[in-house]
Design a protein around this motif. Structure first.
Motif, PDB file in Angstrom:
ATOM      1  N   ASP A  11      -5.642  -3.829  -7.200  1.00  0.00           N
ATOM      2  CA  ASP A  11      -5.149  -2.461  -7.309  1.00  0.00           C
ATOM      3  C   ASP A  11      -6.001  -1.499  -6.493  1.00  0.00           C
ATOM      4  N   THR A  12      -5.339  -0.706  -5.664  1.00  0.00           N
ATOM      5  CA  THR A  12      -6.027   0.307  -4.878  1.00  0.00           C
ATOM      6  C   THR A  12      -5.025   1.424  -4.604  1.00  0.00           C
ATOM      7  N   SER A  13      -5.275   2.223  -3.600  1.00  0.00           N
ATOM      8  CA  SER A  13      -4.371   3.288  -3.189  1.00  0.00           C
ATOM      9  C   SER A  13      -4.702   3.612  -1.740  1.00  0.00           C
ATOM     10  N   LEU A  52       0.823  -1.213   0.000  1.00  0.00           N
ATOM     11  CA  LEU A  52       0.000   0.000   0.000  1.00  0.00           C
ATOM     12  C   LEU A  52       0.856   1.263   0.000  1.00  0.00           C
ATOM     13  N   ASP A  67       2.014   1.481  -3.857  1.00  0.00           N
ATOM     14  CA  ASP A  67       0.904   1.318  -4.795  1.00  0.00           C
ATOM     15  C   ASP A  67       1.198   0.269  -5.859  1.00  0.00           C
ATOM     16  N   ARG A  69      -5.500   6.516  -0.656  1.00  0.00           N
ATOM     17  CA  ARG A  69      -6.678   7.387  -0.678  1.00  0.00           C
ATOM     18  C   ARG A  69      -7.958   6.570  -0.802  1.00  0.00           C
ATOM     19  N   GLU A  70      -7.973   5.600  -1.734  1.00  0.00           N
ATOM     20  CA  GLU A  70      -9.167   4.787  -1.913  1.00  0.00           C
ATOM     21  C   GLU A  70      -9.432   3.935  -0.673  1.00  0.00           C
TER      22      GLU A  70
END
Length: 330
Positions: free
Chosen positions: A135-137, A124, A127, A139-140
């Protein structure tokens, strides 16, 4: 209109028509030392089952009350709902929340608590993730937990929030991540959850695909009322297992609640057989006995005939050999 979109629309119509017909209220769970306890102060040891992402179950035509009836019939007292970032984005938060609402009501009707799991695998911080579906971030991730924690702040059935499924650098291929960096990121997530749902219990996994909790010995996450997660599949360590499990994660149960939100095994000839899940009943009996002796909660992976390691052979819920063992253990 694409088939997947048609399925989504039909599913949401069913959800809207069904509304909230069940009201089996469950006692709120909290942390007391190294135990989960209910409002009466009774110790709760969770033994349950993972299901597939609700997105998959909708598309397979299997997102229905019967699934949760079967989970309870196997003896589960908790169900883990894995939410893949890709599925969350495909549906959009409003529509995906309707799926979660429905699943939670079906779980409550059967007396099942719920773990909501942000089901990503990777790093994380950089990224970089193991596959596109994960896949994420940051922020998400924060936005997901802001949304979910506000939604279920007053719902005792949603007992546990697994902040990130499996942190890993994939043996360095996904960059670096230190325990201090991970701890700081986890605290950001926990703070968002707690600001919106003060009674929530965040679950925190360690490195090596949520197997390794050794840093907790000297540097625990600086938050109260949390629990730790392990995913001790059979090939994470060679036999004899118990002394190694104790060193790698089991020691945590002396001071904190510990829940293995994924355990399971399969034979090489089974569909989707892969490392680190190859094993047999020796593993299944050894790990359930170890957990029983230490009061560690567990959730077997996965109640699905295609995702592996499978607990069922088909949608008639015929148990695999692993399914039979964990069913008996519950």
């Amino acid at each position: 209109m694409k088939r997947s979109k048609v399925i989504m629309v039909l599913s949401l119509l069913v959800i809207a028509i069904s509304a909230f017909a069940w009201t089996n209220e469950l006692s709120r769970i909290s942390v007391d030392g190294n135990k989960f306890v209910n409002e009466e102060g009774e110790t709760i040891v969770f033994k349950g089952l993972n299901i597939a992402d609700p997105d998959r179950l909708v598309k397979e035509g299997q997102w229905k009350p019967k699934l949760f009836e079967e989970l309870a019939g196997w003896g589960a007292n908790i169900v883990r709902l894995p939410v893949h970032p890709g599925a969350w984005r495909e549906w959009g938060s409003d529509d995906y929340l309707k799926l979660l609402d429905q699943g939670i009501e079906w779980a409550k009707a059967e007396g099942l608590y719920v773990i909501i799991d942000w089901h990503s695998i990777g790093n994380l911080r950089t990224d970089l993730y193991q596959a596109d579906m994960y896949d994420t971030s940051m922020r998400e991730t924060l936005r997901f937990w802001y949304t979910v924690s506000r939604r279920y702040a007053d719902e005792p059935a949603v007992a546990l929030y697994e902040v990130f499924n499996e942190p890993t650098t994939f043996n360095g291929q996904l960059g670096t991540l230190s325990w201090d960096q991970w701890s700081n990121m986890v605290m950001d997530i926990i703070n968002v959850i707690r600001a919106n749902s003060p009674d929530a219990i965040p679950l925190v996994g360690g490195f090596n695909w949520a197997y390794d909790l050794t840093p907790v010995s000297d540097n625990p996450i600086p938050a109260e009322n949390i629990a730790y997660v392990a995913h001790p599949y059979p090939q994470k360590r060679e036999k004899p297992w118990v002394e190694k499990w104790e060193k790698d994660f089991g020691f945590v149960a002396e001071n904190y609640p510990l829940i293995a939100t994924e355990i399971g095994y399969m034979y090489p000839e089974q569909k989707g057989a892969h490392i680190p899940c190859l094993g047999d009943e020796e593993y299944g009996n050894t790990i359930t006995t170890y957990f029983e002796e230490k009061g560690i909660s567990w959730v077997a992976w996965v109640f699905d005939p295609d995702w592996s390691p499978q607990l069922i052979k088909d949608w008639d819920y015929t148990p695999t050999r692993a399914g039979e063992l964990f069913k008996e253990a519950m």
